[in-house]
Design an enzyme around this catalytic site. Structure first.
Site, PDB file in Angstrom:
ATOM      1  N   GLY A 191       2.811 -13.184  41.191  1.00  0.00           N
ATOM      2  CA  GLY A 191       2.804 -13.094  42.645  1.00  0.00           C
ATOM      3  C   GLY A 191       1.958 -14.260  43.143  1.00  0.00           C
ATOM      4  O   GLY A 191       0.742 -14.274  42.943  1.00  0.00           O
ATOM      5  N   ALA A 192       2.632 -15.254  43.725  1.00  0.00           N
ATOM      6  CA  ALA A 192       1.907 -16.452  44.186  1.00  0.00           C
ATOM      7  C   ALA A 192       1.791 -16.441  45.703  1.00  0.00           C
ATOM      8  O   ALA A 192       1.811 -17.484  46.347  1.00  0.00           O
ATOM      9  CB  ALA A 192       2.609 -17.710  43.685  1.00  0.00           C
ATOM     10  N   VAL A 208      -2.710 -13.345  48.029  1.00  0.00           N
ATOM     11  CA  VAL A 208      -3.764 -12.992  47.067  1.00  0.00           C
ATOM     12  C   VAL A 208      -3.650 -13.866  45.819  1.00  0.00           C
ATOM     13  O   VAL A 208      -4.641 -14.428  45.339  1.00  0.00           O
ATOM     14  CB  VAL A 208      -3.705 -11.497  46.664  1.00  0.00           C
ATOM     15  CG1 VAL A 208      -4.758 -11.184  45.612  1.00  0.00           C
ATOM     16  CG2 VAL A 208      -3.882 -10.588  47.878  1.00  0.00           C
ATOM     17  N   HIS A 251      -8.807   3.598  45.803  1.00  0.00           N
ATOM     18  CA  HIS A 251      -8.817   2.561  46.827  1.00  0.00           C
ATOM     19  C   HIS A 251      -8.024   3.074  48.028  1.00  0.00           C
ATOM     20  O   HIS A 251      -6.913   2.662  48.289  1.00  0.00           O
ATOM     21  CB  HIS A 251      -8.168   1.301  46.250  1.00  0.00           C
ATOM     22  CG  HIS A 251      -8.276   0.102  47.129  1.00  0.00           C
ATOM     23  ND1 HIS A 251      -9.437  -0.267  47.765  1.00  0.00           N
ATOM     24  CD2 HIS A 251      -7.360  -0.846  47.457  1.00  0.00           C
ATOM     25  CE1 HIS A 251      -9.215  -1.383  48.452  1.00  0.00           C
ATOM     26  NE2 HIS A 251      -7.963  -1.740  48.288  1.00  0.00           N
TER      27      HIS A 251
HETATM   28  N1  APR Z   1       8.107 -10.809  40.717  1.00  0.00           N
HETATM   29  C1  APR Z   1       7.246 -11.794  41.069  1.00  0.00           C
HETATM   30  N2  APR Z   1       6.748 -11.910  42.301  1.00  0.00           N
HETATM   31  C2  APR Z   1       7.141 -11.035  43.219  1.00  0.00           C
HETATM   32  C3  APR Z   1       8.042  -9.977  42.933  1.00  0.00           C
HETATM   33  C4  APR Z   1       8.523  -9.890  41.613  1.00  0.00           C
HETATM   34  N3  APR Z   1       9.360  -8.933  41.239  1.00  0.00           N
HETATM   35  N4  APR Z   1       8.219  -9.264  44.064  1.00  0.00           N
HETATM   36  C5  APR Z   1       7.470  -9.842  45.018  1.00  0.00           C
HETATM   37  N5  APR Z   1       6.827 -10.908  44.531  1.00  0.00           N
HETATM   38  C6  APR Z   1       5.929 -11.849  45.214  1.00  0.00           C
HETATM   39  C7  APR Z   1       6.419 -12.228  46.602  1.00  0.00           C
HETATM   40  O1  APR Z   1       7.475 -13.189  46.545  1.00  0.00           O
HETATM   41  C8  APR Z   1       5.160 -12.760  47.238  1.00  0.00           C
HETATM   42  O2  APR Z   1       5.047 -14.157  47.124  1.00  0.00           O
HETATM   43  O3  APR Z   1       4.669 -11.264  45.445  1.00  0.00           O
HETATM   44  C9  APR Z   1       4.026 -12.075  46.445  1.00  0.00           C
HETATM   45  C10 APR Z   1       3.141 -11.199  47.305  1.00  0.00           C
HETATM   46  O4  APR Z   1       2.463 -12.028  48.180  1.00  0.00           O
HETATM   47  P1  APR Z   1       2.186 -11.662  49.711  1.00  0.00           P
HETATM   48  O5  APR Z   1       3.440 -11.130  50.333  1.00  0.00           O
HETATM   49  O6  APR Z   1       1.503 -12.823  50.337  1.00  0.00           O
HETATM   50  O7  APR Z   1       1.199 -10.404  49.604  1.00  0.00           O
HETATM   51  P2  APR Z   1      -0.388 -10.451  49.258  1.00  0.00           P
HETATM   52  O8  APR Z   1      -1.154 -10.472  50.504  1.00  0.00           O
HETATM   53  O9  APR Z   1      -0.626 -11.487  48.224  1.00  0.00           O
HETATM   54  O10 APR Z   1      -0.572  -9.010  48.632  1.00  0.00           O
HETATM   55  C11 APR Z   1      -0.009  -8.667  47.390  1.00  0.00           C
HETATM   56  O11 APR Z   1      -1.831  -7.237  46.796  1.00  0.00           O
HETATM   57  O12 APR Z   1      -3.681  -6.606  48.029  1.00  0.00           O
HETATM   58  C12 APR Z   1      -2.425  -6.213  47.580  1.00  0.00           C
HETATM   59  O13 APR Z   1      -1.596  -4.667  49.241  1.00  0.00           O
HETATM   60  C13 APR Z   1      -1.461  -5.968  48.719  1.00  0.00           C
HETATM   61  O14 APR Z   1       0.332  -5.006  47.439  1.00  0.00           O
HETATM   62  C14 APR Z   1      -0.130  -6.185  48.065  1.00  0.00           C
HETATM   63  C15 APR Z   1      -0.434  -7.254  47.002  1.00  0.00           C
END
Ligand code: APR
Length: 313
Positions: free
Chosen positions: A10-11, A14, A176
């Site tokens: 997940g890039a 976070v 949490h």
């Molecule tokens: N495989 C890889 N990456 C994925 C997949 C997957 N199957 N599904 C979603 N993603 C990626 C998305 O493309 C996105 O870039 O996960 C990333 C999530 O990033 P953001 O939408 O910016 O969310 P973020 O604020 O990083 O939060 C991620 O952490 O703190 C927790 O509640 C928050 O569940 C959330 C997670």
């Protein structure tokens, strides 16, 4: 000697913030994985181009696959959807369960000896999912929540008292969620419990703000949730592990009878070192604190049951 390998799945907000911080502390090579084409590659290249300026010699690779994650020492899982205003973390359950299941399967296959740190919400339930899918022992699977909740509590105390955040130690246990358990008695300013430094109403108000800390930011951002503090908190855990610091941090771990809680992932004080969760510390709690911790744990169990009811596990 090769550097440790840290994969961040997940890039998004976070994940990318964690990668930035990891690069800056030069703790290992980083692999950023996301499903969005080009995005992890672009962010990885941008971070590589930051390194000459920041003075860090690490490799950062971005990819849409998992081959590059092979043999990771630590994997941080942040993939999933964040909440929007009005949503609770639990509202993310069904979508994020599917994502965490898929991602953990890919990761565990290629890095069977790695340590997994989950960040995706609802946190405690997602650690449970990753545990079920990976089969990793409880030493090598944990969730980041307590460090963040404690950091929020520390921030509010520092703001209230006009004292350096560095002087403040806080302990927030439990799941949490809204029923997390901030322990005011064990929260100190240079060793002095905050209960001796401010009236009970102020302590209670800061505890409430800590419980609502995530929602406060979601409401301000409108399009997503907090990411700088969550990323920094996950990186603190990575550093404690890779540097074998034996640091005591509140983390989501599998309780096996500790504090009278069985077979449940919940936030407890642990010792983090190269072996992962090397010990769960058993501190003395009052009856009320124990009751609050048990309530929080039962909420986590309910969520995990919902995952089974959904047919996901
Ligand atoms: N495989 C890889 N990456 C994925 C997949 C997957 N199957 N599904 C979603 N993603 C990626 C998305 O493309 C996105 O870039 O996960 C990333 C999530 O990033 P953001 O939408 O910016 O969310 P973020 O604020 O990083 O939060 C991620 O952490 O703190 C927790 O509640 C928050 O569940 C959330 C997670």
């Amino acid at each position: 000697m090769s550097r440790p390998k840290i994969s961040v799945i997940g890039a998004g907000n976070v994940g990318a913030s964690a990668a930035l911080k990891l690069a800056e502390i030069e703790i290992g090579d980083i692999v950023l994985v996301d499903i969005v084409e080009g995005m992890p590659q672009g962010k990885a290249l941008d971070l590589m181009e930051m390194c000459p300026v920041s003075g860090c010699d690490v490799n950062i690779t971005g990819t849409n696959g998992y081959e590059e994650t092979e043999g990771s020492d630590i994997v941080i899982i942040t993939s999933g959807i964040p909440r929007k205003p009005g949503m609770s973390r639990d509202d993310l359950l069904s979508t994020n369960t599917k994502i965490v299941k898929q991602v953990t399967g890919e990761v565990a296959k290629r890095s069977p000896n790695s340590i997994l740190i989950l960040v995706t919400n609802p946190l405690d339930a997602m650690v449970y999912v990753a545990h079920k899918v990976s089969g990793f022992s409880r030493e090598r699977i944990m969730g980041m929540a307590g460090v963040l909740d404690s950091a929020r509590f520390r921030t509010f105390i520092a703001m209230e008292l006009g004292i350096s955040v560095e002087n403040i130690n806080a302990f927030v246990l439990g799941g949490h969620g809204d029923d997390m358990v901030p322990l005011a008695r064990y929260t100190t300013v240079s060793g002095v419990p905050i209960t001796e430094l401010m009236p009970k109403e102020r302590v209670d108000a800061l505890i409430q703000r800590t419980r609502d800390g995530g929602a406060e930011i979601v409401k301000l951002l409108k399009t997503g949730s907090a990411f700088y503090a969550p990323a920094a908190s996950a990186v603190e855990m990575v550093e404690a592990i890779l540097k074998d610091k034996k640091k005591i941090l509140p983390c989501c771990v599998l309780a096996n009878g500790e504090y009278g809680i069985k077979d449940t992932f919940v936030g407890l004080p642990v010792k983090l070192g190269r072996g992962g969760v090397e010990e769960i510390l058993q501190i003395k709690l009052t009856d009320d604190e124990t009751k609050a911790l048990h309530l929080s744990a039962s909420h986590v169990r309910e969520l995990c049951q919902r995952i089974h009811d959904l047919g996901e596990l």
